[in-house]
Design an enzyme around this catalytic site. Structure first.
Site, PDB file in Angstrom:
ATOM      1  N   LYS A 199      72.678  33.378 -13.568  1.00 37.86           N
ATOM      2  CA  LYS A 199      73.295  32.720 -14.719  1.00 37.86           C
ATOM      3  C   LYS A 199      74.277  33.675 -15.392  1.00 37.86           C
ATOM      4  CE  LYS A 199      71.868  30.221 -18.948  1.00 37.86           C
ATOM      5  NZ  LYS A 199      70.693  29.754 -19.714  1.00 37.86           N
ATOM      6  N   SER A 202      70.395  25.162 -20.669  1.00 31.90           N
ATOM      7  CA  SER A 202      71.707  25.745 -20.440  1.00 31.90           C
ATOM      8  C   SER A 202      71.859  26.349 -19.043  1.00 31.90           C
ATOM      9  CB  SER A 202      71.976  26.829 -21.498  1.00 31.90           C
ATOM     10  OG  SER A 202      71.021  27.877 -21.435  1.00 31.90           O
ATOM     11  N   SER A 206      65.812  25.947 -21.682  1.00 27.48           N
ATOM     12  CA  SER A 206      67.015  26.005 -20.853  1.00 27.48           C
ATOM     13  C   SER A 206      66.749  26.207 -19.374  1.00 27.48           C
ATOM     14  CB  SER A 206      67.946  27.118 -21.352  1.00 27.48           C
ATOM     15  OG  SER A 206      68.534  26.755 -22.575  1.00 27.48           O
TER      16      SER A 206
END
Length: 545
Positions: free
Chosen positions: A43, A117, A141
């Site tokens: 990420k 996210s 997330s």
């Protein structure tokens, strides 16, 4: 889903192809370890040496000088980072749409959001680009995109995995999480990642032994007692998940109101000010998502007094919520109330996102570990996921429970570790009860929560303090009586036997899984003291108050 979906991309350069295409030619040979040669995606709020950590903000262009602690642990174990993944900007969102590099969508539908996210990390795994990806999970997330893409999202206990080298969202709550297709892969990654880090002020070491009250083998799962706020398709899938849960564990209905109330504090209260402190200075630059800016700048509305007031409110809710884990090993919840479309989010970006956090926002506030696992599909074919939550440092037993959920592991036998003996307790020696300290003083550890086999009855018996005894009469309830199974060091039963006052004695107790262990039985009872109808000692005490 095509490979051009903006899930794995070189966010620093703004390329429209996956990052692994541009990175693979320069990859060093992998080292030997438990992840040798495993390609991973990272990420883009987690540092990878030589690449900017943009957090989906193109203005951030400075290359990282070193791997984040978590990435370095993976590399040391043989993993090969092949690209950075898209995300909701500054890890602020549960939808996967708040990125200048484009919105990710679910692998099952180009109309529905991927969740965020950690959107790109989840899509990259679900689409088969990589078997393992790193994400973060502050409010859900990692778990939300796992549920929306039919994969496993493991959120460890806060601090077990260092966040050094992670661009902070809420530093006191941030967790590095993993996205995998199987629980076994999540377990391998967890063992690689867990390590104390002196450079991270929130880092915590895994205790050598499980904390009191955390069972080595999880067999009792709490489920919401009332109706939940679920979309129709989600409600159907949730009922199917509950039916499956009953084949994995004994289910206990509980009130989840304090969990839901606490979830509203993360964005609806002063805790949002931590995001303002963490990265508010970056919000005046170019390329900042308008919704992210609006949410985080809302932290200006709270003063220090509001922060302390919300902390006090959270402490009260946590004290109430943690009572669930006195008699249960884990809590089962849906991950989200529904699965919105991209159009839904565009029409109401804040409201739709807020609703997605209904069942996830409180996890780190309550210091719980959690894992999202697939739970089949909704009637419309979209993936459906549930989550299992447990107290801090219960990560390994929780992984075992998740493996049973997915069918990766069978039911373990009722066996004591070497040089230890199992003991079933039903009353004063239960966790939190007056005589439980005797077991702890003897070096006892909670092995599992369980129930007796059918046919047992429970009686209140006389003694130095209130206590019950079990009698196998054959006419007791079909679902048995609540017990805990403890394992004691060799010789512990002998020491305990000397402390037992009649009419209690030690005898064999058959459990609901067919195994027999030593336990507290009554040798002489008064029929007038039969308390079997309560189903267990705790329920009897609660009714007597």
């Amino acid at each position: 889903m095509t490979i051009t979906q903006p899930s794995v991309l070189d966010a620093a350069r703004g390329l429209d192809q996956p990052a692994f295409i541009s990175l693979v030619d320069s990859l060093p040979p992998p080292v030997e370890g438990p992840l040798t040669g495993v390609p991973i995606a990272v990420k883009d709020n987690i540092d990878v040496a030589g690449l900017p950590t943009t957090a989906a903000c193109p203005a951030l262009t400075t290359p990282a000088r070193a791997h984040a602690f978590a990435v370095q642990r993976m590399v040391n174990a043989g993993a090969v980072p092949i690209g950075k993944t898209n995300l909701d900007q500054f890890a602020t969102g549960l939808v996967g749409t708040r990125s200048p590099y484009g919105a990710c969508h679910s692998v099952a539908s180009d109309r529905h959001v991927s969740g965020g996210s950690s959107s790109g990390s989840a899509v990259a795994v679900a689409a088969g680009i990589v078997p393992l990806a790193l994400g973060t999970d502050t409010a859900g997330s990692g778990r939300v995109p796992a549920a929306f893409n039919g994969i496993v999202g493991m959120k460890p206990t806060r601090g077990l995995v260092s966040t050094s080298g992670v661009l902070p969202a809420c530093p006191s709550l941030d967790c590095v999480t993993t996205l995998t297709r199987m629980v076994a892969e999540a377990r391998t990654a967890f063992e690689v990642l867990v390590a104390a880090d002196p450079a991270d002020p929130y880092s915590r070491a895994m205790p050598a032994q499980l904390p009191p009250g955390v069972a080595r083998r999880m067999r009792v799962v709490a489920v919401p007692a009332g109706d939940l706020d679920l979309d129709d398709a989600h409600r159907v899938a949730w009922q199917q998940a509950l039916a499956h849960a009953a084949t994995v564990a004994h289910l206990v209905p509980v009130d989840v109101t304090p969990f839901l109330d606490a979830a509203t504090l993360l964005y609806g209260g002063a805790f949002v000010a931590e995001r303002l402190e963490a990265f508010g200075h970056l919000l005046d630059g170019d390329g900042v998502d308008a919704t992210v800016r609006r949410i985080v700048l809302g932290g200006r509305d709270f003063d220090a007094a509001a922060v302390f007031a919300d902390q006090r409110r959270l402490a009260a809710l946590r004290a109430e919520a943690m009572r669930v884990f006195v008699g249960c090993d884990a809590l089962l919840l849906p991950v989200t109330p529904g699965h919105p479309t991209l159009a839904d989010v565009a029409a109401d970006p804040i409201g739709v996102n807020a609703r997605l956090g209904t069942y996830t926002n409180m996890t780190n506030l309550f210091d719980l570990c959690a894992i999202a696992v697939p739970a089949g599909s909704r009637p419309d074919g979209l993936p459906f996921g549930v989550q299992l939550l447990a107290p801090a440092f219960a990560d390994r037993p929780l992984l075992d429970l998740a493996a049973r959920w997915t069918g990766e592991a069978g039911e373990a036998g009722e066996a004591a570790p070497a040089h230890r003996q199992l003991l079933a307790v039903a009353g004063a020696h239960l966790s939190g009860q007056p005589a439980n300290g005797e077991l702890l003083e003897l070096g006892g550890r909670l092995h599992s929560r369980a129930r007796t086999a059918a046919g047992y009855r429970m009686y209140r018996v006389p003694g130095p303090f209130p206590r019950p005894g079990l009698v196998a009469r054959g006419d007791g309830p079909a679902d048995g009586i609540e017990v805990e199974v403890w394992d004691l060091p060799a010789g512990g039963l002998g020491e305990l036997l000397a402390r037992i006052a009649p009419p209690l004695a030690l005898g064999q107790v058959e459990l609901d899984d067919g195994h027999s262990v030593t336990g507290f039985v009554a040798t002489d009872v008064d029929p007038a003291d039969d308390i079997t109808a309560y189903g267990g000692w705790r329920a009897y005490l609660a009714a007597a108050q």
